[in-house]
Motif scaffolding. Structure first.
Motif, PDB file in Angstrom:
ATOM      1  N   GLN A 123     -20.675 -33.534  48.292  1.00 25.80           N
ATOM      2  CA  GLN A 123     -21.690 -34.178  48.085  1.00 25.80           C
ATOM      3  C   GLN A 123     -22.048 -34.105  46.695  1.00 25.80           C
ATOM      4  O   GLN A 123     -22.642 -34.867  45.888  1.00 25.80           O
ATOM      5  N   VAL A 142     -23.840 -31.858  53.728  1.00 24.84           N
ATOM      6  CA  VAL A 142     -22.440 -32.243  53.739  1.00 24.84           C
ATOM      7  C   VAL A 142     -21.583 -31.147  53.597  1.00 24.84           C
ATOM      8  O   VAL A 142     -20.779 -30.906  54.412  1.00 24.84           O
ATOM      9  N   THR A 185     -22.427 -39.063  51.805  1.00 24.77           N
ATOM     10  CA  THR A 185     -22.630 -38.074  50.919  1.00 24.77           C
ATOM     11  C   THR A 185     -23.839 -37.966  49.981  1.00 24.77           C
ATOM     12  O   THR A 185     -24.234 -36.846  49.782  1.00 24.77           O
ATOM     13  N   PHE A 186     -24.463 -39.331  49.765  1.00 19.96           N
ATOM     14  CA  PHE A 186     -25.563 -39.323  49.097  1.00 19.96           C
ATOM     15  C   PHE A 186     -26.222 -40.693  49.644  1.00 19.96           C
ATOM     16  O   PHE A 186     -25.737 -41.842  49.691  1.00 19.96           O
ATOM     17  N   SER A 241     -28.232 -37.310  50.964  1.00 16.45           N
ATOM     18  CA  SER A 241     -27.847 -36.271  52.156  1.00 16.45           C
ATOM     19  C   SER A 241     -29.009 -34.702  51.786  1.00 16.45           C
ATOM     20  O   SER A 241     -29.505 -34.875  50.841  1.00 16.45           O
TER      21      SER A 241
END
Length: 485
Positions: A122, A204, A337-338, A340
């Motif tokens: 992340q 993540v 991943t974003f 998250s």
């Protein structure tokens, strides 16, 4: 600390002079980072010239020096009014003091040398994982092997049994490729979310950090097998490592003749001890466990060698009495991943980004849903899009601030599409709820206050929410069975 029981190596143990220096240095040390010592004055002119003995972790700012002394040696150097200059360049580069990205580890409760360290996907960009942040799973620590003494024996059903030195291997033609490497138990909480609590802030790294991507360079295994001559009927090879556990797994000769690699370099440098220095086996697109580190032996034979790591630890009983056995390849997988868990966002424009990968080849497409899977839009794929490597995807989105669920799914070049968790779980009938190769879609919930939580946390009853905090000793199902991912 009693010096007689100080576990740190000599070069990492502070001296009295180091303590004085440390008080003079204006900077900070992020958690779990260490600083090696610094050296003092030279010729009476530079009373505060310091040399840091460093790896990736040191994060010093510069010391305070005498401006007149600096200008005496180098008249055109720029010095601030209070005499501060930057830290001198050293043999190993260091990170900014404002960067604090690191792996997160879950150590076995009885053996500190048996551990898993997860990659902070992340916090990274692109697709390459720095070597020092690459996922690691070890069962007997990381042996420190002198490459001049290490040997690789290739024997069994071959025409010419040979013992190779590392210099011998370096004489073969080399190749380099970018591949992902993923533990078979990555994301395994997805199988058991109803029974074993997933916390709302499990993001993540906590859920999916046992995968990384690097550029690997070395010698194709095919070249070695052609050198020794593979006999007719040799269908399997036993790969054995030189660690204390003598990790060994059966590998199809067909895979070794395809894209398997004797990896000796990672991201341009020799692979590190935790990755199997001086040589490891790399099996692109397959689970991590059979990709033997510290490779010392390849034995060819007609049948599976039935090691305990493939009969006891890396096979799974099913409710119908059958066994999932030698399930090597990873199916297509993706995750956002974003944003998250761990991030806070504001209404307005957000670039949703994440990673997709598949053991089946290249990623064909990634779709993103911002309404819990009711509708899907195609995301943009960053170049390069490579086979058996992670691919970065991006999707521009304007959030109105209302609660919603975001999720991604990917399709690889074989036509396989990443399933929902419900589809995946209902289609499998594991006697122990499953441990390996979970690749269900991961949903994140955005709340009006901008926080992000894990939707899997909604599945477990409150009574199941009793487990150690992140970073505390925690025994995984794999560890209780003696396995090594």
């Amino acid at each position: 600390m009693d010096a007689a029981h100080d576990p740190r190596p000599d070069w990492a143990t502070p001296t009295p002079d180091d303590a004085v220096i440390a008080r003079k240095i204006r900077g900070r040390l992020p958690r779990r980072r260490f600083l090696a010592s610094a050296l003092g004055a030279a010729g009476g002119l530079l009373a505060g010239t310091y040399l840091a003995r460093a790896q990736e972790g040191p994060v010093l700012t510069g010391p305070t020096l005498d401006p007149d002394a600096i200008r005496h040696l180098q008249p055109d150097v720029s010095v601030t009014p209070d005499g501060e200059v930057g830290l001198p360049t050293t043999g190993l580069g260091i990170r900014s003091p404002f960067v604090d990205i690191e792996r997160d580890g879950l150590k076995d409760s009885t053996d500190a040398y048996a551990s898993s360290w997860d990659t902070p996907l992340q916090d990274l960009e692109g697709i390459i994982t720095p070597a020092y942040l690459h996922h690691v799973r070890s069962r007997a620590g990381n042996p420190i092997i002198d490459p001049s003494e290490h040997r690789l024996l290739v024997h069994g059903m071959v025409d010419r049994e040979k013992v190779y030195t590392m210099d011998d291997l370096r004489r073969f033609p080399r190749v380099s490729h970018i591949y992902f490497l993923e533990c078979s138990g990555n994301s395994d909480e997805g199988w058991r979310a109803e029974a074993e609590a997933v916390e709302p802030d499990d993001g993540v790294q906590a859920m999916h950090g046992q995968v990384s991507t690097s550029e690997w360079a070395g010698v194709p295994v095919r070249a070695i097998l052609e050198d020794v001559g593979v006999q007719d009927g040799a269908e399997w090879a036993l790969a054995e490592g030189a660690d204390g556990l003598r990790m060994d797994r059966s590998i199809p000769v067909e895979k070794l003749l395809d894209d398997a690699l004797l990896a000796m370099w990672q991201n341009g440098e020799p692979i590190r001890p935790e990755q199997g220095y001086p040589v490891r086996l790399l099996l692109p697109g397959w689970e991590g466990n059979p990709q033997i580190k510290w490779l010392r032996r390849l034995e060819l034979g007609p049948e599976v060698f039935q090691t305990r790591f493939e009969t006891r630890n890396y096979s799974e009983g099913r409710d119908d009495g059958q066994i999932n056995y030698l399930t090597f390849p990873w199916e297509a997988k993706s995750l956002i991943t974003f944003p998250s868990p761990g991030f806070t966002v504001e209404p307005g424009f957000i670039e949703i980004t994440g990673l997709a990968w598949s053991g089946g080849g290249r990623i064909e497409s990634v779709e993103v849903s911002t309404d819990g899977g009711d509708t899907w839009e195609e995301a943009r794929l960053d170049d390069p899009v490579l086979p058996k490597a992670q691919t970065r995807f991006r999707y521009p989105w304007r959030w109105d601030g209302s609660e919603t669920v975001i999720v991604s799914r990917t399709t690889d070049e074989t036509g396989y599409t990443q399933p929902t968790r419900q589809t995946l779980v209902e289609g499998e009938v594991y006697a122990d709820d499953g441990d390996y190769h979970y690749n269900g879609q991961q949903e994140w919930r955005l709340h009006p206050d901008g926080s992000v939580t894990n939707v899997l946390a909604d599945l477990a009853p409150q009574s199941a929410r009793q487990r150690p905090q992140r970073g505390a000793p925690r025994v995984s199902r794999d560890q209780t069975r003696g396995g090594a991912r």
